[in-house]
Design a protein around this motif. Sequence first.
Motif, PDB file in Angstrom:
ATOM      1  N   ARG A   1       0.898  -1.291  -0.108  1.00  0.00           N
ATOM      2  CA  ARG A   1       0.086   0.026   0.047  1.00  0.00           C
ATOM      3  C   ARG A   1       0.796   1.317   0.080  1.00  0.00           C
ATOM      4  O   ARG A   1       2.011   1.226   0.396  1.00  0.00           O
ATOM      5  N   SER A   2       0.247   2.374  -0.363  1.00  0.00           N
ATOM      6  CA  SER A   2       1.034   3.500  -0.632  1.00  0.00           C
ATOM      7  C   SER A   2       0.508   4.739   0.184  1.00  0.00           C
ATOM      8  O   SER A   2      -0.800   4.812   0.311  1.00  0.00           O
ATOM      9  N   SER A   3       1.102   5.676   0.660  1.00  0.00           N
ATOM     10  CA  SER A   3       0.596   6.621   1.570  1.00  0.00           C
ATOM     11  C   SER A   3       1.506   7.927   1.011  1.00  0.00           C
ATOM     12  O   SER A   3       2.446   8.471   1.702  1.00  0.00           O
ATOM     13  N   GLY A   4       1.343   8.348  -0.237  1.00  0.00           N
ATOM     14  CA  GLY A   4       2.197   9.508  -0.973  1.00  0.00           C
ATOM     15  C   GLY A   4       3.664   9.151  -0.981  1.00  0.00           C
ATOM     16  O   GLY A   4       4.054   8.253  -2.126  1.00  0.00           O
ATOM     17  N   LYS A   5       4.416   9.770  -0.049  1.00  0.00           N
ATOM     18  CA  LYS A   5       5.981   9.627  -0.173  1.00  0.00           C
ATOM     19  C   LYS A   5       6.392   8.310   0.529  1.00  0.00           C
ATOM     20  O   LYS A   5       7.655   8.112   0.705  1.00  0.00           O
ATOM     21  N   ILE A   6       5.504   7.442   0.927  1.00  0.00           N
ATOM     22  CA  ILE A   6       5.771   6.288   1.835  1.00  0.00           C
ATOM     23  C   ILE A   6       5.362   4.842   1.036  1.00  0.00           C
ATOM     24  O   ILE A   6       4.058   5.111   0.595  1.00  0.00           O
ATOM     25  N   GLN A   7       5.926   4.018   0.917  1.00  0.00           N
ATOM     26  CA  GLN A   7       5.380   2.661   0.431  1.00  0.00           C
ATOM     27  C   GLN A   7       5.654   1.564   1.565  1.00  0.00           C
ATOM     28  O   GLN A   7       6.547   1.580   1.937  1.00  0.00           O
ATOM     29  N   PHE A   8       4.597   0.825   1.831  1.00  0.00           N
ATOM     30  CA  PHE A   8       4.551  -0.298   2.792  1.00  0.00           C
ATOM     31  C   PHE A   8       4.256  -1.703   1.947  1.00  0.00           C
ATOM     32  O   PHE A   8       3.392  -1.753   1.256  1.00  0.00           O
ATOM     33  N   LEU A   9       5.542  -2.402   2.139  1.00  0.00           N
ATOM     34  CA  LEU A   9       5.520  -3.811   1.298  1.00  0.00           C
ATOM     35  C   LEU A   9       5.539  -4.796   2.480  1.00  0.00           C
ATOM     36  O   LEU A   9       6.103  -4.941   3.486  1.00  0.00           O
ATOM     37  N   GLN A  10       4.328  -5.682   2.355  1.00  0.00           N
ATOM     38  CA  GLN A  10       4.194  -6.745   3.105  1.00  0.00           C
ATOM     39  C   GLN A  10       5.014  -8.015   2.404  1.00  0.00           C
ATOM     40  O   GLN A  10       4.559  -8.484   1.163  1.00  0.00           O
ATOM     41  N   VAL A  11       5.989  -8.714   2.919  1.00  0.00           N
ATOM     42  CA  VAL A  11       6.889  -9.528   2.442  1.00  0.00           C
ATOM     43  C   VAL A  11       6.913 -10.930   3.289  1.00  0.00           C
ATOM     44  O   VAL A  11       6.761 -10.649   4.496  1.00  0.00           O
ATOM     45  N   ARG A  12       6.975 -11.838   2.395  1.00  0.00           N
ATOM     46  CA  ARG A  12       6.787 -13.460   3.013  1.00  0.00           C
ATOM     47  C   ARG A  12       7.917 -14.015   2.250  1.00  0.00           C
ATOM     48  O   ARG A  12       8.490 -13.985   1.289  1.00  0.00           O
ATOM     49  N   ASP A  13       8.600 -14.909   3.423  1.00  0.00           N
ATOM     50  CA  ASP A  13       9.755 -15.677   2.715  1.00  0.00           C
ATOM     51  C   ASP A  13       9.588 -17.008   3.218  1.00  0.00           C
ATOM     52  O   ASP A  13      10.622 -18.026   2.985  1.00  0.00           O
ATOM     53  N   GLY A  14       8.319 -17.600   3.677  1.00  0.00           N
ATOM     54  CA  GLY A  14       8.133 -19.115   3.751  1.00  0.00           C
ATOM     55  C   GLY A  14       8.120 -19.289   5.339  1.00  0.00           C
ATOM     56  O   GLY A  14       7.738 -20.120   5.879  1.00  0.00           O
ATOM     57  N   SER A  15       9.236 -18.440   5.913  1.00  0.00           N
ATOM     58  CA  SER A  15       9.273 -18.617   7.440  1.00  0.00           C
ATOM     59  C   SER A  15       8.439 -17.462   8.107  1.00  0.00           C
ATOM     60  O   SER A  15       8.339 -17.866   9.430  1.00  0.00           O
ATOM     61  N   GLY A  16       7.641 -16.587   7.500  1.00  0.00           N
ATOM     62  CA  GLY A  16       7.137 -15.586   8.402  1.00  0.00           C
ATOM     63  C   GLY A  16       6.756 -14.466   7.379  1.00  0.00           C
ATOM     64  O   GLY A  16       6.948 -14.444   6.319  1.00  0.00           O
ATOM     65  N   PHE A  17       6.044 -13.753   7.858  1.00  0.00           N
ATOM     66  CA  PHE A  17       5.509 -12.101   6.991  1.00  0.00           C
ATOM     67  C   PHE A  17       6.085 -11.048   8.065  1.00  0.00           C
ATOM     68  O   PHE A  17       6.372 -10.757   9.126  1.00  0.00           O
ATOM     69  N   ILE A  18       6.688 -10.013   7.146  1.00  0.00           N
ATOM     70  CA  ILE A  18       7.181  -8.807   7.649  1.00  0.00           C
ATOM     71  C   ILE A  18       6.878  -7.553   6.767  1.00  0.00           C
ATOM     72  O   ILE A  18       6.780  -7.762   5.453  1.00  0.00           O
ATOM     73  N   GLN A  19       6.862  -6.214   7.352  1.00  0.00           N
ATOM     74  CA  GLN A  19       6.554  -5.311   6.453  1.00  0.00           C
ATOM     75  C   GLN A  19       7.764  -4.327   6.215  1.00  0.00           C
ATOM     76  O   GLN A  19       8.734  -4.092   7.311  1.00  0.00           O
ATOM     77  N   GLY A  20       8.078  -3.952   5.095  1.00  0.00           N
ATOM     78  CA  GLY A  20       9.273  -3.034   4.795  1.00  0.00           C
ATOM     79  C   GLY A  20       8.464  -1.605   4.430  1.00  0.00           C
ATOM     80  O   GLY A  20       7.532  -1.736   4.203  1.00  0.00           O
ATOM     81  N   VAL A  21       9.417  -0.607   4.949  1.00  0.00           N
ATOM     82  CA  VAL A  21       8.786   0.710   4.962  1.00  0.00           C
ATOM     83  C   VAL A  21       9.680   1.487   4.043  1.00  0.00           C
ATOM     84  O   VAL A  21      10.931   1.582   4.396  1.00  0.00           O
ATOM     85  N   MET A  22       9.257   1.973   2.840  1.00  0.00           N
ATOM     86  CA  MET A  22      10.166   2.501   1.961  1.00  0.00           C
ATOM     87  C   MET A  22       9.814   4.210   1.879  1.00  0.00           C
ATOM     88  O   MET A  22       8.726   4.666   1.457  1.00  0.00           O
ATOM     89  N   MET A  23      10.966   4.974   2.320  1.00  0.00           N
ATOM     90  CA  MET A  23      10.644   6.101   2.206  1.00  0.00           C
ATOM     91  C   MET A  23      11.338   6.856   0.951  1.00  0.00           C
ATOM     92  O   MET A  23      12.339   6.661   0.643  1.00  0.00           O
ATOM     93  N   LYS A  24      10.306   7.814   0.200  1.00  0.00           N
ATOM     94  CA  LYS A  24      10.898   8.325  -1.074  1.00  0.00           C
ATOM     95  C   LYS A  24      12.004   9.200  -0.903  1.00  0.00           C
ATOM     96  O   LYS A  24      12.850   8.803  -1.975  1.00  0.00           O
TER      97      LYS A  24
END
Length: 432
Positions: free
Chosen positions: A28-51
Amino acid sequence: MYKDITIAKVQDFEGDKIRIKGWLYNKRSSGKIQFLQVRDGSGFIQGVMMKKHVSEEVFELCKTISQESSIEVLGTLQKDDRSTLGFEIFVDEVKVIHLADDDYPISLKEHGTDFLMENRHLWMRTPKQNAILRIRDEVNFTIREFFRKEGFILTEPPIITPASCEGTTDLFEIDYFGEKVYLSQTGQLYAEATAMAFNKVYTFGPTFRAEKSKTRKHMNEFWMVEPEMAFADFEDNMKVQENFVEYVIQKVIKTMKRELQVLERDTGALERVKAPFPRITYTDAIEMLQKAGYEINWGDDFGAPHETYIAEQYDKPVFITHFPAEMKAFYMQPDPKDPKVILGSDLIAPEGYGEIIGGSERIHDKELLLEKMKQEGLPTEVYQWYVDLRKYGSVPHSGFGLGLERTVSWICGIDHIRQSIPFARTLNRVYP
């Protein structure tokens, strides 16, 4: 330098530069920030990307990444108390390994169960389904751990058998080079043979029942663990069962807290699963049900409503013992005090999950076994090897079978058994 880690191990790397290789579950996106929900088979984690923190190219790239694309996420692992995981990634860079087609069928909206089962190969990627199958893995491991600690030997029975093991016609018949044979419904008879060689054994594998049942507790292919013990009577058998179930349940609620939380499972009932378990005879259970208004007579089998009512009278699993001999398999030992009933039991799980274990002392007298086989119309020549066990060093022995999927369903608190196995085989489903 970025450290390659898995999401399950993030608690060991707070503040470090890390790299996660996985798949994009959601964004999901909030203007200048993107939130990435990532899974790798062992769990789920959020990545926060600042423009302002990443290159324009990377920020724009992430806008185009489709659900379930495989990616590498690089960044700093930081504490986040709002997350169920307790951490998030402050993203430096994202690399696309494979851009998934943009028509991924399982969106984050609601889907019907039939649709989801049709796409089971993809549905298991979602958090709850992932948690269920991770708990299955832990149950699987813990079962083996218990029996190893208790001195049992794992022995594998054949899946292709020449005859029924339980006197039922609900068998999958196959052509074996021109000979009529069947897919096994249980490894128990073979476990009896190996128990006479090793004393304490267990089998653990797939079993097959050709029952045309559509209930939420039945499948046509499922996994059973079946211990067998020489020099063990009916009482010994139940003691092993309750210690076994307690060990598995208590281990899983200790080691799988995150997965149980994802499933929103109230573990209060599970925490009470500690030996000894209450016991009630079949006869007393029938009387209990009759007093409660159920239309059931001595000699009738229990249905799901009956098992649920009986279980509701207790706060932990309950043994129902001494079933009518005519209801049970030919190899079960009659009670010397009352030959109309057998020295056997079913273990009923709480919360409406029904029977998870069936067990008994086995007939160890050759003549009695032959008499029972004759009554059942079983061909002696097919079972001659089984009769041999009563000819050469026969001893009192007992065993039981626990259904893996029913146990996993109970632990997870899920409505239908089909979610407790990676790929369910039911009356109307052989795909995928």
